[in-house]
Design a protein around this motif. Structure first.
Motif, mmCIF file in Angstrom:
data_model
loop_
_atom_site.group_PDB
_atom_site.id
_atom_site.type_symbol
_atom_site.label_atom_id
_atom_site.label_comp_id
_atom_site.label_asym_id
_atom_site.label_seq_id
_atom_site.Cartn_x
_atom_site.Cartn_y
_atom_site.Cartn_z
ATOM 1 N N GLY A 58 0.837 -1.190 0.000
ATOM 2 C CA GLY A 58 0.000 0.000 0.000
ATOM 3 C C GLY A 58 0.872 1.239 0.000
ATOM 4 O O GLY A 58 0.618 2.187 0.732
ATOM 5 N N CYS A 59 1.913 1.227 -0.842
ATOM 6 C CA CYS A 59 2.920 2.299 -0.811
ATOM 7 C C CYS A 59 2.376 3.633 -1.274
ATOM 8 O O CYS A 59 2.902 4.686 -0.905
ATOM 9 N N SER A 60 1.337 3.645 -2.112
ATOM 10 C CA SER A 60 0.763 4.853 -2.686
ATOM 11 C C SER A 60 1.824 5.626 -3.471
ATOM 12 O O SER A 60 2.747 5.048 -4.019
ATOM 13 N N SER A 61 1.694 6.961 -3.509
ATOM 14 C CA SER A 61 2.642 7.794 -4.232
ATOM 15 C C SER A 61 2.990 8.993 -3.365
ATOM 16 O O SER A 61 2.392 9.213 -2.329
ATOM 17 N N GLY A 62 3.976 9.752 -3.802
ATOM 18 C CA GLY A 62 4.402 10.888 -2.993
ATOM 19 C C GLY A 62 5.652 10.580 -2.194
ATOM 20 O O GLY A 62 6.205 9.479 -2.270
ATOM 21 N N PRO A 63 6.118 11.542 -1.397
ATOM 22 C CA PRO A 63 7.420 11.431 -0.733
ATOM 23 C C PRO A 63 7.486 10.453 0.431
ATOM 24 O O PRO A 63 8.570 10.022 0.808
ATOM 25 N N ASN A 64 6.346 10.099 1.029
ATOM 26 C CA ASN A 64 6.376 9.264 2.231
ATOM 27 C C ASN A 64 7.025 7.904 1.985
ATOM 28 O O ASN A 64 7.734 7.373 2.844
ATOM 29 N N THR A 65 6.777 7.331 0.808
ATOM 30 C CA THR A 65 7.244 5.974 0.523
ATOM 31 C C THR A 65 8.757 5.856 0.606
ATOM 32 O O THR A 65 9.290 5.030 1.349
ATOM 33 N N LEU A 66 9.469 6.674 -0.150
ATOM 34 C CA LEU A 66 10.924 6.553 -0.181
ATOM 35 C C LEU A 66 11.572 7.066 1.097
ATOM 36 O O LEU A 66 12.689 6.665 1.425
ATOM 37 N N THR A 67 10.879 7.924 1.837
ATOM 38 C CA THR A 67 11.410 8.386 3.125
ATOM 39 C C THR A 67 11.549 7.222 4.095
ATOM 40 O O THR A 67 12.582 7.064 4.749
ATOM 41 N N ILE A 68 10.531 6.395 4.179
ATOM 42 C CA ILE A 68 10.601 5.263 5.119
ATOM 43 C C ILE A 68 11.596 4.216 4.619
ATOM 44 O O ILE A 68 12.295 3.584 5.426
ATOM 45 N N ILE A 69 11.699 4.037 3.310
ATOM 46 C CA ILE A 69 12.692 3.096 2.771
ATOM 47 C C ILE A 69 14.096 3.565 3.137
ATOM 48 O O ILE A 69 14.953 2.763 3.541
ATOM 49 N N LYS A 70 14.343 4.854 3.032
ATOM 50 C CA LYS A 70 15.655 5.393 3.404
ATOM 51 C C LYS A 70 15.941 5.155 4.882
ATOM 52 O O LYS A 70 17.059 4.761 5.264
ATOM 53 N N ASP A 71 14.946 5.372 5.731
ATOM 54 C CA ASP A 71 15.117 5.138 7.177
ATOM 55 C C ASP A 71 15.465 3.672 7.456
ATOM 56 O O ASP A 71 16.313 3.371 8.306
ATOM 57 N N ILE A 72 14.785 2.769 6.749
ATOM 58 C CA ILE A 72 15.028 1.338 6.941
ATOM 59 C C ILE A 72 16.440 0.956 6.488
ATOM 60 O O ILE A 72 17.162 0.233 7.187
ATOM 61 N N VAL A 73 16.847 1.446 5.324
ATOM 62 C CA VAL A 73 18.179 1.146 4.798
ATOM 63 C C VAL A 73 19.259 1.645 5.756
ATOM 64 O O VAL A 73 20.211 0.922 6.083
ATOM 65 N N LYS A 74 19.106 2.871 6.233
ATOM 66 C CA LYS A 74 20.110 3.445 7.136
ATOM 67 C C LYS A 74 20.166 2.679 8.456
ATOM 68 O O LYS A 74 21.251 2.479 9.022
ATOM 69 N N ALA A 75 19.012 2.224 8.947
ATOM 70 C CA ALA A 75 18.987 1.459 10.206
ATOM 71 C C ALA A 75 19.728 0.134 10.050
ATOM 72 O O ALA A 75 20.492 -0.278 10.938
ATOM 73 N N VAL A 76 19.529 -0.540 8.921
ATOM 74 C CA VAL A 76 20.212 -1.809 8.681
ATOM 75 C C VAL A 76 21.714 -1.583 8.524
ATOM 76 O O VAL A 76 22.536 -2.350 9.058
ATOM 77 N N GLU A 77 22.098 -0.537 7.830
ATOM 78 C CA GLU A 77 23.523 -0.268 7.634
ATOM 79 C C GLU A 77 24.218 0.060 8.956
ATOM 80 O O GLU A 77 25.367 -0.349 9.173
ATOM 81 N N ARG A 78 23.524 0.775 9.839
ATOM 82 C CA ARG A 78 24.110 1.063 11.161
ATOM 83 C C ARG A 78 24.347 -0.230 11.924
ATOM 84 O O ARG A 78 25.386 -0.421 12.562
ATOM 85 N N THR A 79 23.370 -1.125 11.856
ATOM 86 C CA THR A 79 23.496 -2.403 12.554
ATOM 87 C C THR A 79 24.608 -3.246 11.944
ATOM 88 O O THR A 79 25.380 -3.891 12.658
ATOM 89 N N SER A 80 24.685 -3.251 10.620
ATOM 90 C CA SER A 80 25.736 -3.997 9.936
ATOM 91 C C SER A 80 27.117 -3.502 10.359
ATOM 92 O O SER A 80 28.037 -4.295 10.597
ATOM 93 N N SER A 81 27.250 -2.181 10.495
ATOM 94 C CA SER A 81 28.523 -1.595 10.923
ATOM 95 C C SER A 81 28.840 -1.988 12.360
ATOM 96 O O SER A 81 29.985 -2.328 12.691
ATOM 97 N N THR A 82 27.829 -1.967 13.216
ATOM 98 C CA THR A 82 28.017 -2.339 14.628
ATOM 99 C C THR A 82 28.471 -3.788 14.748
ATOM 100 O O THR A 82 29.311 -4.131 15.596
ATOM 101 N N LEU A 83 27.920 -4.650 13.888
ATOM 102 C CA LEU A 83 28.284 -6.067 13.911
ATOM 103 C C LEU A 83 29.630 -6.327 13.238
ATOM 104 O O LEU A 83 30.121 -7.457 13.240
ATOM 105 N N MET A 84 30.200 -5.250 12.634
ATOM 106 C CA MET A 84 31.495 -5.330 11.939
ATOM 107 C C MET A 84 31.504 -6.403 10.855
ATOM 108 O O MET A 84 32.438 -7.184 10.708
ATOM 109 N N LEU A 85 30.374 -6.428 10.105
ATOM 110 C CA LEU A 85 30.299 -7.353 8.985
ATOM 111 C C LEU A 85 31.183 -6.859 7.843
ATOM 112 O O LEU A 85 31.472 -5.664 7.732
ATOM 113 N N HIS A 86 31.599 -7.786 7.002
ATOM 114 C CA HIS A 86 32.509 -7.447 5.907
ATOM 115 C C HIS A 86 31.917 -6.373 4.999
ATOM 116 O O HIS A 86 32.600 -5.439 4.576
ATOM 117 N N GLN A 87 30.621 -6.499 4.720
ATOM 118 C CA GLN A 87 29.932 -5.487 3.923
ATOM 119 C C GLN A 87 28.437 -5.538 4.234
ATOM 120 O O GLN A 87 27.929 -6.573 4.649
#
Length: 362
Positions: A58-87
């Motif tokens: 139910g993503c619809s259209s407009g700026p809200n969709t990609l804003t939450i995707i960006k938040d999710i991506v950044k949260a995973v990358e922070r966790t990946s860095s904390t876990l010191m994964l190779h990439q």
């Protein structure tokens, strides 16, 4: 009316578009963003996939969709860095809505989305593969076990159809003069809506169970109600005011009463207990979290609350109303509606309730 063919948020970026009139939804997602990001971080820690599948239903259209995707991506990358994964992992992002949704407006903003991510990462953009998946989420959308995380904001209170039990053999609604459950509605009306919700939510859960990996998570944000009474001064009251707005046009001779008597909305605001019951009966998910909250009105807004609500509801309901009544009534209808909302707010607050739900596949 075929909901799947007609229903859509108003596309583009015009004055009445969903893109310009979804600030209420943005406030809600911001209020629970910590829950969304915490949930996907917990998921990543327990699964550490090299490729993570994420669906926005139910993503619809407009700026809200990609804003939450960006938040999710950044949260995973922070966790990946904390876990010191190779990439960090690659991201497979599936944007879903009904076929008539304005997917193009989302795709047009993708270059800017990637540019912003590269800027934040000193020129290095995460591997993100984004695609649109058209179809109803009341049924299967994706292959088995391809998803890790499902997000859905302000979509699951929309039913797959208007409950057929609302209509007699001549196609006239038994809920005369109203578009949703009201104080004067016969008991069969609320029963019909509840039955349709049960059918739809069970189908939604069963479909996602097939598509999510074991341990996969869902964060669902939807409108609801506090207790067993279907009629309150919350979400149902906004529909009552829309019914009164239609009645105002009828009294002026601008609308035929027969048109209103064949129109009902495909909406249902469930209670906490009703949600819990369906999750338990379906059996594929553990309910990790269920919280309710209200979105406070911003007193600093220069325009009236009623005008803002009217534009928001119009952006959501315009397609359905135009299809049934014709587009010529829209301006008058929502001018009346906005005024009625302001008049009621001056008497007593209207407090729509929202749920945030976190489910884990077992």
């Amino acid at each position: 009316m075929d909901v799947e063919k007609v229903f859509r948020m108003t596309g583009g970026d015009g004055v009445t578009s969903y893109a310009k009139n979804s600030s209420f939804q943005k406030k809600a997602s911001d209020m629970v963003k910590h829950i969304t990001t915490e949930t996907i971080q917990e998921l990543f820690v327990t699964t550490t996939p090299n490729s993570i599948g994420i669906a926005d239903l139910g993503c619809s259209s407009g700026p809200n969709t990609l804003t939450i995707i960006k938040d999710i991506v950044k949260a995973v990358e922070r966790t990946s860095s904390t876990l010191m994964l190779h990439q960090p992992p690659e991201f497979r992002v599936y944007l879903n809505d009904l076929p008539t949704n304005d997917f193009n407006s989302i795709f047009k903003t993708l270059p800017e989305f990637y540019r912003e991510l590269r800027k934040e990462k000193s020129g290095v953009c995460p591997s993100i593969f984004i695609g649109g998946y058209a179809g109803s989420f009341y049924g299967r959308l994706f292959p088995n076990n391809c998803l890790h995380f499902v997000y859905s904001s302000y979509s699951l209170h929309w039913l797959s159809r208007v409950p057929p039990a609302l209509y007699d053999e001549q196609g006239r609604s038994i809920n005369k003069g109203h578009v949703y459950i009201s104080e004067s509605s016969p008991p069969q009306v609320s029963q019909a809506y509840y039955k349709q919700f049960q059918e739809d939510f069970m189908l939604f859960l069963g479909s996602r169970s097939e598509e999510l990996i074991v341990g996969g998570r869902m964060v669902l944000i939807l409108l609801g109600r506090r207790g067993p009474d279907h009629v309150d001064r919350g979400n149902s009251f906004f529909w009552e005011l829309l019914s009164r707005s239609f009645a105002n046009l009828i009294s002026k001779g601008e609308l035929e009463v027969e048109k209103l008597d064949t129109y009902d909305v495909h909406f249902y605001a469930p209670s906490k207990i009703e949600i819990e019951d369906e999750v338990r009966k379906e059996g594929s998910f553990e309910l990790d979290r269920l919280e309710m909250f209200e979105i406070e009105r911003d007193e600093k807004d220069e325009e009236s609350y009623g005008a803002a609500v009217a534009r928001t509801v119009r952006a959501i309901q315009e397609s359905m109303i135009s299809d049934h009544f014709g587009p010529s009534i829209l301006d008058n209808l929502f001018e009346i509606y906005g005024r009625m909302v302001d008049e009621e707010m001056a008497k007593e607050e209207i407090k729509p309730l929202t749920f945030v739900i976190v489910l884990r596949k077992v």
